[in-house]
Design a protein around this motif. Sequence first.
Motif, PDB file in Angstrom:
ATOM      1  N   MET A   1       0.825  -1.202   0.000  1.00  0.00           N
ATOM      2  CA  MET A   1       0.000   0.000   0.000  1.00  0.00           C
ATOM      3  C   MET A   1       0.860   1.253   0.000  1.00  0.00           C
ATOM      4  N   ASN A   2       1.958   1.245   0.735  1.00  0.00           N
ATOM      5  CA  ASN A   2       2.837   2.398   0.795  1.00  0.00           C
ATOM      6  C   ASN A   2       3.387   2.758  -0.579  1.00  0.00           C
ATOM      7  N   ILE A   3       3.729   1.749  -1.371  1.00  0.00           N
ATOM      8  CA  ILE A   3       4.253   1.995  -2.713  1.00  0.00           C
ATOM      9  C   ILE A   3       3.182   2.640  -3.581  1.00  0.00           C
ATOM     10  N   ALA A   4       1.954   2.178  -3.465  1.00  0.00           N
ATOM     11  CA  ALA A   4       0.855   2.751  -4.240  1.00  0.00           C
ATOM     12  C   ALA A   4       0.652   4.220  -3.891  1.00  0.00           C
ATOM     13  N   ILE A   5       0.738   4.540  -2.613  1.00  0.00           N
ATOM     14  CA  ILE A   5       0.585   5.939  -2.184  1.00  0.00           C
ATOM     15  C   ILE A   5       1.701   6.797  -2.765  1.00  0.00           C
ATOM     16  N   TRP A   6       2.932   6.303  -2.746  1.00  0.00           N
ATOM     17  CA  TRP A   6       4.050   7.061  -3.314  1.00  0.00           C
ATOM     18  C   TRP A   6       3.872   7.266  -4.819  1.00  0.00           C
ATOM     19  N   ILE A   7       3.349   6.262  -5.505  1.00  0.00           N
ATOM     20  CA  ILE A   7       3.120   6.398  -6.946  1.00  0.00           C
ATOM     21  C   ILE A   7       2.078   7.482  -7.212  1.00  0.00           C
ATOM     22  N   VAL A   8       0.993   7.443  -6.467  1.00  0.00           N
ATOM     23  CA  VAL A   8      -0.054   8.458  -6.631  1.00  0.00           C
ATOM     24  C   VAL A   8       0.493   9.842  -6.293  1.00  0.00           C
ATOM     25  N   GLN A   9       1.242   9.946  -5.196  1.00  0.00           N
ATOM     26  CA  GLN A   9       1.826  11.230  -4.827  1.00  0.00           C
ATOM     27  C   GLN A   9       2.760  11.736  -5.923  1.00  0.00           C
ATOM     28  N   GLY A  10       3.529  10.855  -6.507  1.00  0.00           N
ATOM     29  CA  GLY A  10       4.445  11.251  -7.575  1.00  0.00           C
ATOM     30  C   GLY A  10       3.718  11.748  -8.804  1.00  0.00           C
ATOM     31  N   ILE A  11       2.651  11.061  -9.188  1.00  0.00           N
ATOM     32  CA  ILE A  11       1.873  11.485 -10.356  1.00  0.00           C
ATOM     33  C   ILE A  11       1.206  12.830 -10.099  1.00  0.00           C
ATOM     34  N   VAL A  12       0.613  12.983  -8.929  1.00  0.00           N
ATOM     35  CA  VAL A  12      -0.024  14.256  -8.575  1.00  0.00           C
ATOM     36  C   VAL A  12       1.025  15.368  -8.527  1.00  0.00           C
TER      37      VAL A  12
END
Length: 102
Positions: free
Chosen positions: A1-12
């Motif tokens: 889940m942490n990796i998914a959050i970082w990916i979303v944060q990076g895209i945003v």
Amino acid sequence: MNIAIWIVQGIVALGFIFSGWMKTFQYEKAKASWSWVKEVSRGVVSFIGIAELLGVLGLILPQATNIAPALTPLAAIVLFGAVFHIKRKEYQEIGVISFSWR
């Protein structure tokens, strides 16, 4: 889940870097890309751009440095810009990556 959050944060973050950069440093290009820019003052557009660029820092740095990571969600306040576009019925402008290449 942490990796998914970082990916979303990076895209945003990338979306806000692009958007904030155009509003702050490439006003004419922003005016050509987004219709609403023509209807507000240049100062307001620059302020929004600077807020977006600072929002990127707030989105990434607290979590990355583990210094007050609870502040990261506060950076999402920049997303309240969506309310501006909803009021103006500019639904296509709401997405972070909704821009036109010109």
